[in-house]
Design an enzyme around this catalytic site. Structure first.
Site, mmCIF file in Angstrom:
data_model
loop_
_atom_site.group_PDB
_atom_site.id
_atom_site.type_symbol
_atom_site.label_atom_id
_atom_site.label_comp_id
_atom_site.label_asym_id
_atom_site.label_seq_id
_atom_site.Cartn_x
_atom_site.Cartn_y
_atom_site.Cartn_z
ATOM 1 C CG MET B 1 69.272 35.035 5.545
ATOM 2 S SD MET B 1 68.979 35.739 7.148
ATOM 3 C CE MET B 1 67.649 36.826 6.785
ATOM 4 C CB CYS B 2 65.007 30.552 6.477
ATOM 5 S SG CYS B 2 66.236 29.764 7.548
ATOM 6 N NE ARG B 3 64.323 35.341 2.852
ATOM 7 C CZ ARG B 3 64.665 36.614 3.002
ATOM 8 N NH1 ARG B 3 64.213 37.517 2.180
ATOM 9 N NH2 ARG B 3 65.437 36.987 3.985
ATOM 10 C CB VAL B 91 62.275 28.079 1.690
ATOM 11 C CG1 VAL B 91 61.079 27.560 0.924
ATOM 12 C CG2 VAL B 91 62.327 29.595 1.643
ATOM 13 C CG ASN B 118 63.894 34.940 8.107
ATOM 14 O OD1 ASN B 118 65.007 34.520 7.819
ATOM 15 N ND2 ASN B 118 63.384 36.048 7.595
#
Lengths: 997, 311
Positions: B1-3, B91, B118
């Site tokens: 689970m990214c940004r 990220v 994402n």
């Protein structure tokens, strides 16, 4: 003669505002400029800095211009005064859209904060706040439909939303507040440090964002409304809905009877859509097909945003990102033309006015297109994007807002006139009632009709005519006393004479003065009732208006923000050399009188005597008036406007000025030449030491003048006078915190030092310090004003030696030394007596030197030379003191008070009655005033009505006058003159002399 | 689970003004994100990647690292020097058991195209073979890593004609390819039974972003007609700039033209009025001329009455 080589390429035409086709009447700024004067800073807290000051939207009603700023503040400007009247706080992000419900008098503003605010245009209070639908983003466009009584919102999230104004209360308050509370954002509202969220609506609005609490807030809005889902058309477009417009298909934006109102919307997706309003629901009834024709005019690709829409006479105009303007025929739904400017800059704003299309673009231009879509040229706004355009229906005026925060008012009457719209041109000319209409009654009737029909409009046109004349007059560099500008002075004189003729003067002429000095401009307007003109002019009672058309040189032009001889309107002020001293006030008087004459309301004959040498000691004035005495009748009132208010906001009436005596003295040695101090020193006279001796005996180190008998006749200060002065000081420190007079007194180094000292000795008793400062400042101000107005003074202006060599060579004994000085005299000093006392005293001091020199000679010091004194003493101007208790002064005070009452009422209520106008004196001298009074004695009394403010900078750089003051000055003169025959009657009837002195 | 974050503007911005300095910059989001749906990984510490373009029509540059973004000194150094008018930044917090490797860091590029994601494709293992077999040889061989995200990129590429050799694509073409990619994934997921109501229903969160260096297409998407998708915000205006020295940035709106568009998993600042949520199951386009378009993805998961929230 050789033919000029033909230009190879056609240069782009100059902008209309450069060639005078369009004049900029005024520029206002939302951004507070650090170079503004203190007086301006006091007008309101313009806290937007330049980077954040864009004018994003505009609207106007009869009285105001509203401009929406990038910060979200709405600036309210007086349409006639150009004054900032109020800043409306509320939006927490840019105010991108505004529209007006004229019938209700409600202004709607849409913000980047996703809210619409409704403002009462009369009280300027926020009536209520409308929350747009969830996640709407910025409200980019607003349109109000009178027919449906709904407000249409074009939003960033591609939706179009309808707010039902008529039935806004049909949803209960609880439900609305519940909805608002449900919209709380997890991210922002938990992040905001002060998350004091409560269900109470008013505190909710404050807690939403820290920015809400920043800056002053207007009255908290009582009501909150919400645009609910069923009135929202989501994805009405695929892009930001930049423009919404309501109009019938025939293009009458006002909505002709029987014609259906259509909503047009345009967005960043390049689509123009048409909608029908079914109650509060939108029904899409089509769109203009832009895509199919993308190549027909040069391959416009589909990636083009539409920023603006306008409709006129069956045509729809769309302003594109590419700088082009598409023209659509609403009958056939066909694109019939594409107008291309020179640039490829976004067309942010479109405006149709008087059948001309105006387009404002990102390249800082407003392009103008005629009714047949031919280009009429362009207006240059510098390099700043033109983001908003508005125009009043009843005026040839275009108002443009740019991204540097300025709002410019353009007079477009010349464009309209060039299109041959005769009706509108004549509307502009109404001030000029035909001269051959000499029947008083007829004129009155015609006037009454005009007044009824055109009221405000007429007043605006007259005001504009006056400013136009003033602008032309300022361009003439009528600096007196400079030979090379004498022809310019003569042109300025002729200009005034011609203007007087145009304005209906029965006589207007130049009267030549003494050789090589500038002519006097004479003009006469006879009384409106024939009976008042029964006497031959030489015996007829008259009002004598004195002024001058010459000006001071510009001085250091680098200090001027704009060309001193080009009148510029900025933030409610007019700037230019002579606007305040004295061309502006002269024209205010001329237009006041000519209007009264034209409308048959002039009770007495008025003569104008506008001289051209005022700044040059009024050379030749006395002789010229004496020679032409019969032209001026029997002046009963001498009216002038040659002084300034004490501060910035309180109107004043001047009743006294000091007199002045100028003196030059020169002490010369008989040896004629400078000599070497080492060789001859000791054996020759020292003219400079002698001169210094005399100067040093004129006043003592405390500043008190030492001339024997000098103070004998200074009128003692009465208790009444002192009380009045203290009252004045109290008022001025209370009400005029920003006036230079007050700030300088408080901040002057001497005063500041004293205050600091006192604070220092009083240690930590801080509670007393403001009082101490206050008391100190008032005492300072009192003393300062007394010294300036009430007591005499002596100044040495300049000292010099005989030769350039002696000035720089430190080994010479100069052969001569000279000094110039002046004395200001006050009641009851006699000008001649003081002049004589000064002369006698200086001669006495000189004789003293000679006697001592002789004495030393007798003691064996032989001197090779002798000293001679040359002394010129010129009594220049008598002091002048009027009696404010006389009927004329009371009438003048009443005229000023009545004119300004509305502006001051909300500030000071009853208090202003006793203080407005402030009765003031001036330290300076105007030789003509006491001279005219005595020349036309025993009947004449002079009234000096100051129009300008203390920050006008007369004689300095950036001379200016407040436009409102000038316009009101004209009204004050009309108020005073209207019944002047009644005011003057008693003394006239008795035939006795006194005018109160 | 990214940004992730993407930025497009008319004039270049210093990467630091996007990545490191704003109060809630993507670096901050990497260890202090607020809007995470999936709490399997509390921080985004499994590497990061920055992609940027020098000029339109040329290939972009990518810098990835398996270090957490907050501890990478090189990122700090580069961000203070590199300027670009089109930036992708990401990220990472791994999901689905893929390795923490540079080849698994977003973004990826292929020709002029750059991609990041994402979210995750629920039940990806059950369609992976199917997906790979649908790819042509060249695209198949270009896959370096093991993530679902990179495979989705490969699928996207296979929806385009000649994705490698072309300098630019129209934004409409990218838009259509994106829709087809999502539709194809849905079809396979349906076929594999991943989305069966009564079965082992795994949700897919498909916040994809792609650019050819001129246009940007991104989605906020979930394979559900009820739930909100992973957060995605956008902001546009005339300039994204600091108000103070303390990381307080604002989107200036000096006119009615969009000169800057930022899309980010979480707002970079706390200025509420600067940020707008992309609604769930909506595709956002930034055109070469910086016009922002929003299109609902009207497939079986489209629900106009889905509960709207500002976050």
């Amino acid at each position: 003669m050789q033919a000029a080589p033909q230009s190879r390429h056609i240069a782009p035409p100059p902008p209309l505002n450069q060639i005078g086709q369009v004049r900029c009447l005024q520029t206002l700024s939302q951004v507070l400029d650090s170079t503004h004067y203190t007086g301006e800073a006091g007008e309101g807290e313009r806290d937007d800095d330049k980077r954040n000051g864009s004018v994003l939207s505009m609207a106007l009603d009869d009285e105001h211009v509203f401009s929406g700023s990038q910060r979200g503040h709405i600036y309210v400007w007086g349409r006639d005064t150009f004054r900032l009247e109020r800043i409306l706080y509320g939006h927490t992000a840019g105010c991108l859209a505004m529209t007006l419900d004229e019938a209700r008098g409600v202004l709607y503003s849409g913000g980047g904060d996703g809210k619409v605010r409704a403002w009462d245009v009369r009280t300027l209070q926020c009536l209520y706040v409308i929350y747009a639908g969830v996640n709407s983003g910025a409200i980019l466009s607003l349109a109000y439909s009178r027919a449906h009584d709904v407000l249409v919102l074009g939003c960033q999230n591609t939706s179009i939303q309808v707010f039902d104004v008529a039935n806004k209360d049909s949803v209960s308050r609880e439900e609305r507040l519940k909805e608002i509370a449900a919209r709380r954002s997890g991210f922002f509202d938990s992040a905001a440090s002060a998350s004091k969220f409560v269900s109470c609506a008013s505190s909710h609005a404050r807690a939403l964002s820290p920015a809400d609490s920043a800056g002053p807030t207007n009255e908290p809005a009582e009501e909150y409304y919400v645009v609910f889902g069923h009135t929202i058309t989501l994805y009405a477009h695929s892009g930001y809905v930049y423009s919404t417009l309501l109009s019938s298909l025939s293009g009458n934006s006002t909505g002709a009877i029987g014609e259906e109102e259509i909503l047009f919307s345009a967005a960043s997706d390049g689509d123009i859509k048409l909608w029908r309003l079914n109650g509060v629901a939108l029904e899409n009834i089509g769109s203009l097909d832009r895509s199919g024709m993308s190549d027909s005019y040069g391959g416009e690709d589909e990636d083009v945003c539409i920023h603006s829409l306008a409709v006129d006479d069956g045509l729809l105009f769309a302003g594109l990102q590419s700088g082009k303007i598409e023209v659509w025929d609403l009958e056939t739904m066909q694109r019939i033309r594409v107008l291309a400017g020179n640039s490829s800059a976004n067309v942010f704003s479109l405006m149709v006015h008087s059948h001309c299309l105006y387009s404002g673009a990102a390249d800082g231009t407003v392009r103008v297109w005629g009714a047949d879509l031919q280009s009429l040229g362009w207006i240059s706004c510098g390099s700043d994007s033109v983001l908003a355009l508005v125009a009043p229906k009843d005026d040839d005026l275009l108002i443009g807002g740019t991204d540097d925060g300025s709002i410019s008012f353009w007079d477009t009457s010349a464009i309209v006139a060039s299109l041959g719209d005769a009706a509108r041109v004549s509307a502009l000319g109404v001030y000029n009632v035909p001269k051959d209409n000499n029947s008083h009654q007829q004129a009155q009737q015609a006037q009454a009709q005009l007044v009824q029909e055109q009221g405000i409009q007429r007043r605006r046109h007259r005001g504009r005519r006056m400013l136009q004349a003033l602008g032309q007059w300022i361009q003439l560099k009528s600096v007196s006393g400079v030979p090379e500008l004498q022809s310019e002075c003569r042109r300025a004189a002729r200009f005034l004479k011609d203007l007087m003729r145009q304005l209906g003067a029965v006589d207007a002429r130049l009267i030549s003065s003494t050789p090589s000095s500038n002519p006097l401009v004479y003009g006469r307007f006879d009384a409106s009732l024939p009976a008042a003109n029964a006497l031959p002019l030489a015996q007829r009672p008259t009002v004598f208006i004195y002024g001058h058309y010459d000006v001071m040189p510009a001085g250091d032009e680098a200090l001027w923000r704009t060309d001193p001889f080009e009148m510029v309107g900025r933030n409610g002020y007019l700037y230019g050399r002579g606007v305040s001293d004295d061309k502006g006030p002269v024209l205010a008087a001329l237009f006041a009188i000519s209007e009264m004459a034209a409308s048959g309301q002039l009770p007495m004959t008025v003569v104008f005597c506008i001289e051209g040498e005022e700044e040059n000691r009024s050379v030749g004035l006395h002789e010229t008036i004496e020679e032409h005495r019969e032209l001026f009748g029997v002046p009963r009132l001498i009216l002038l406007s040659l002084s300034y208010w004490l501060g910035e906001s309180t109107p004043c009436l001047t009743y006294g000025m000091r007199g002045s005596i100028a003196a030059n003295m020169r002490i010369e040695s008989t040896r004629k030449a400078d000599v070497h101090a080492g060789v001859w020193g000791g054996a020759v006279n020292e003219p400079l030491i002698s001169l210094s001796y005399i100067l040093s005996h004129l006043s003592d180190p405390s500043g008190r003048i030492q001339i024997p008998g000098f103070h004998d006749d200074v009128r003692p200060v009465s208790e009444k006078e002192e009380a009045a002065m203290r009252d004045l000081v109290q008022w001025i420190t209370d009400k005029e915190a920003h006036a230079p007079l007050v700030t300088r007194t408080v901040l002057s180094p001497i005063s500041a030092d004293s205050v600091d000292l006192e604070l220092g000795t009083e240690g930590l008793e801080r509670s007393q310090s403001p009082l101490v400062v206050d008391h100190r400042a008032k005492t300072d101000l009192y003393n300062q004003l007394m010294q300036r107005w009430r007591f005499p003074t002596l100044t040495v202006h300049h000292m010099d030696v005989s030769t350039v060599a002696a000035r720089s060579n430190t080994t010479l004994v100069p052969a001569a030394a000279q000094a110039s000085l002046s004395v200001r005299v006050v009641p009851d000093q006699s000008l001649e007596d003081i002049a004589e006392k000064l002369r006698t005293y200086i001669e006495q001091l000189f004789d003293n030197i000679k006697a001592q020199r002789r004495q030393s000679g007798a003691d064996g010091q032989a001197l090779l030379d002798d000293l001679k004194l040359h002394l010129d003493v010129h009594p220049n101007a008598q002091w002048w003191l009027a009696d404010p208790e006389t009927p004329v002064y009371k009438a003048a005070a009443k005229a000023i008070h009545d004119e300004w009452r509305d502006a001051l009422a909300d500030v000071d209520g009853n208090d202003s009655k006793t203080h407005v106008p402030l009765l003031i004196r001036e330290g300076g001298s105007i030789p003509a005033v006491p001279w005219l009074e005595s020349f036309f004695a025993p009947h004449a009394v002079a009234v000096n009505l100051p129009m300008g403010q203390s920050s006008d900078n007369a004689h300095l750089d950036n001379e200016r006058i407040s436009l409102e003051n000038l316009m009101r000055g004209r009204q004050i003169i009309q108020r005073l003159i209207k019944d002047i025959d009644q005011v003057l009657q008693p003394t006239h009837g008795l035939g006795d002399a006194s005018s109160g002195s | 689970m990214c940004r992730f974050l993407l930025y497009k503007s008319n004039s270049p911005i210093l990467l630091a003004d996007l990545l490191t300095r704003p109060a809630h910059s993507i670096i901050m989001q990497s260890f202090n994100d607020k809007l995470r749906l999936d709490n399997r990984q509390p921080v985004n510490g499994d590497g990061f990647g920055i992609g940027w373009f020098d000029e339109p029509g040329t290939q972009g540059c990518i810098f990835t690292s398996t270090l957490p973004a907050w501890s990478n000194l090189n990122l700090q150094r580069l961000a203070e020097k590199v300027k670009s008018a089109l930036v992708f930044a990401h990220v990472r917090a791994t999901t689905g058991g893929t390795a923490t490797a540079e080849s698994n860091c977003h973004p990826w590029q292929y020709g002029n195209l750059m991609w990041m994601h994402n979210g995750n494709i629920g039940g990806f293992r059950r369609i992976k073979r199917r997906l790979l077999s649908a790819l042509n040889e060249e695209i198949f061989l270009s896959i370096q890593g093991t993530t679902d995200s990179e495979h989705a990129f490969a699928l996207f590429l296979s929806m385009l004609e000649n994705p490698k050799g072309r300098a630019d694509f129209s934004y409409q073409e990218l838009h259509q390819a994106m829709l087809r990619t999502i539709a194809q994934l849905n079809e396979w997921l349906d076929e594999a039974g991943v989305t069966d109501e009564d079965g082992d229903h795994e949700l897919s969160l498909l916040n994809f972003a792609v650019t050819d260096g001129q246009s940007v297409v991104c989605t906020r998407y979930i394979t559900s007609s009820e739930l909100p998708a992973a957060s995605l915000f956008y902001s546009s205006g005339s300039e994204f700039r600091p108000e103070t020295d303390s990381g307080s940035y604002r989107m200036a709106k000096a006119n009615k033209r969009e000169d800057v568009v930022v899309v980010a998993s979480e707002p970079l600042t706390y200025e509420k009025s600067d940020w707008l949520a992309i609604p769930t199951n909506v595709l956002l386009v930034i055109t070469p001329k910086l016009n922002v378009h929003l299109y609902p993805i009207r497939d079986k998961y489209w629900n106009p009455h889905r509960f709207h929230t500002t976050s």
